[in-house]
Design an enzyme around this catalytic site. Structure first.
Site, mmCIF file in Angstrom:
data_model
loop_
_atom_site.group_PDB
_atom_site.id
_atom_site.type_symbol
_atom_site.label_atom_id
_atom_site.label_comp_id
_atom_site.label_asym_id
_atom_site.label_seq_id
_atom_site.Cartn_x
_atom_site.Cartn_y
_atom_site.Cartn_z
ATOM 1 N N ASP A 64 0.638 -0.922 0.156
ATOM 2 C CA ASP A 64 0.159 0.142 0.218
ATOM 3 C C ASP A 64 0.954 1.147 -0.151
ATOM 4 O O ASP A 64 1.544 1.443 1.015
ATOM 5 C CB ASP A 64 -1.034 -0.020 1.217
ATOM 6 C CG ASP A 64 -1.914 1.140 1.266
ATOM 7 O OD1 ASP A 64 -1.823 2.014 0.366
ATOM 8 O OD2 ASP A 64 -2.731 1.449 2.104
ATOM 9 N N SER A 143 1.841 10.447 -17.388
ATOM 10 C CA SER A 143 0.574 10.885 -18.075
ATOM 11 C C SER A 143 0.979 12.086 -19.002
ATOM 12 O O SER A 143 1.764 12.985 -18.941
ATOM 13 C CB SER A 143 -0.335 11.360 -17.132
ATOM 14 O OG SER A 143 -1.787 12.020 -17.680
ATOM 15 N N TYR A 157 -5.753 15.423 -10.285
ATOM 16 C CA TYR A 157 -4.957 14.423 -10.930
ATOM 17 C C TYR A 157 -4.032 14.931 -11.828
ATOM 18 O O TYR A 157 -2.869 14.539 -11.759
ATOM 19 C CB TYR A 157 -5.977 13.306 -11.668
ATOM 20 C CG TYR A 157 -5.297 12.291 -12.520
ATOM 21 C CD1 TYR A 157 -4.606 11.256 -11.746
ATOM 22 C CD2 TYR A 157 -5.220 12.394 -13.970
ATOM 23 C CE1 TYR A 157 -3.874 10.116 -12.313
ATOM 24 C CE2 TYR A 157 -4.572 11.166 -14.550
ATOM 25 C CZ TYR A 157 -4.048 10.145 -13.958
ATOM 26 O OH TYR A 157 -3.231 9.167 -14.478
ATOM 27 N N LYS A 161 0.110 14.344 -11.374
ATOM 28 C CA LYS A 161 1.044 13.506 -12.141
ATOM 29 C C LYS A 161 2.200 14.537 -12.663
ATOM 30 O O LYS A 161 3.185 14.078 -12.908
ATOM 31 C CB LYS A 161 0.080 13.039 -13.285
ATOM 32 C CG LYS A 161 -0.939 12.015 -13.175
ATOM 33 C CD LYS A 161 -0.308 10.889 -12.380
ATOM 34 C CE LYS A 161 0.354 9.949 -13.403
ATOM 35 N NZ LYS A 161 0.978 8.573 -12.851
#
Length: 297
Positions: A64, A143, A157, A161
């Site tokens: 995790d 990304s 997000y 990234k």
């Protein structure tokens, strides 16, 4: 040459595909997943069945990225069972969608925790071994949103990234003299074949989100439909896994710094080419050109 590889976020999407592709190529792969006894028990069973059926060395490990103790335990297990870690694939990530204003600071911090701080936890656990052995590869799954087209409603997000990409770039120079390589694989917007969009989070402040509907009604659906239309009919998410395998299997010292897999061509590669060239030129001007390639002893 078989390598030992640890992948984060390997329960689904790019991570699961890459884990299988790397195992298929003959590597020992540890597919990191959280909650193996609970929410991801079925995914772990699927990986075990796949490994047995294909006689490949694909193992699952509890990992995790939100927990340093979990990350430390995962790395310790890999080191206990193998001669060492050759490749770390930073793949774990979480997407959220909605008007930026509707996200609380705590919600945005949680996105950073997974996408950015998670990589730091893994690095602090794994890098001492990679530095000591004088070789290794950090492979970051980025990304195209970092530098390419950025539609609305994905700001937390995209920002996370971009932060992860900045970490990767800095780490590349800081690890070069230890012989540790860096590569960034940059996927575009694959609207099918992953759970990125389907599992994306939403802002808790639905009152603010609703206010945006007056002028932005149906925006998510519009963007999703247009992204799907921009992609060529043969766009296959497995191309990302193939790119990861190619980078891992490239000769040491010759791995590409950045590889784009963007069927929609949102412009990210064009911008990244300029940014990476400027980085190289500036390091050279500083007398640090040796940091552009890993030391090979």
């Amino acid at each position: 040459m078989s390598r030992t590889i640890l992948i984060t976020g390997a329960s689904s999407g790019f991570g699961a595909l890459a884990a299988r592709a790397l195992a298929r190529a003959g590597h020992t792969v540890y597919a990191g997943m959280r909650d193996l006894a609970g929410r991801n028990a079925a995914r772990a069973d699927e990986a075990a069945v796949y490994a047995a059926e294909h006689r490949e060395d694909l193992r699952t490990v509890e990992l995790d990225v939100l927990s340093q103790s979990s990350v430390d335990a995962a790395v310790e297990r890999v080191l206990a069972e193998t001669p060492g870690i050759d490749v770390v694939v930073h793949n774990a990530g979480h997407m959220v969608t909605g008007p930026t204003e509707a996200f609380t600071p705590e919600e945005i911090a949680a996105v950073y925790d997974t996408n950015v701080l998670g990589t730091q936890r893994v690095n602090r656990a794994a890098l001492p071994r990679l530095r000591a052995q004088g070789h290794g590869l950090l492979l970051w799954v980025g990304s195209t949103s970092t530098r390419g087209g950025t539609p609305p409603y994905l700001a937390p997000y995209f920002a996370a990234k971009a932060a992860m990409d900045a970490l990767a770039v800095s780490y590349a120079a800081e690890l070069a003299r230890f012989g540790v390589e860096t590569s960034i694989v940059v996927p575009g917007a694959f609207t099918s074949g992953t759970n990125h969009f389907a599992n994306g989070g939403r802002p808790a402040d639905q009152n603010t989100a609703a206010a945006y509907e007056k002028f932005y009604a149906g925006l998510n659906e519009q963007v999703g439909a247009r992204l799907a239309a921009l992609a060529p009919p043969d766009a296959d998410v497995s191309a990302v896994a193939d790119a990861i395998v190619s980078v891992v299997e490239a000769p040491r010292g010759e791995r590409p710094f950045r590889v784009h897999v963007d069927p929609s061509d949102d412009g990210s590669q064009e911008v990244s080419d300029v940014a990476d060239r400027v980085r190289a030129q500036f390091l050279d001007r500083l007398g640090l050109a040796d940091l552009l390639t890993p030391r090979v002893s």
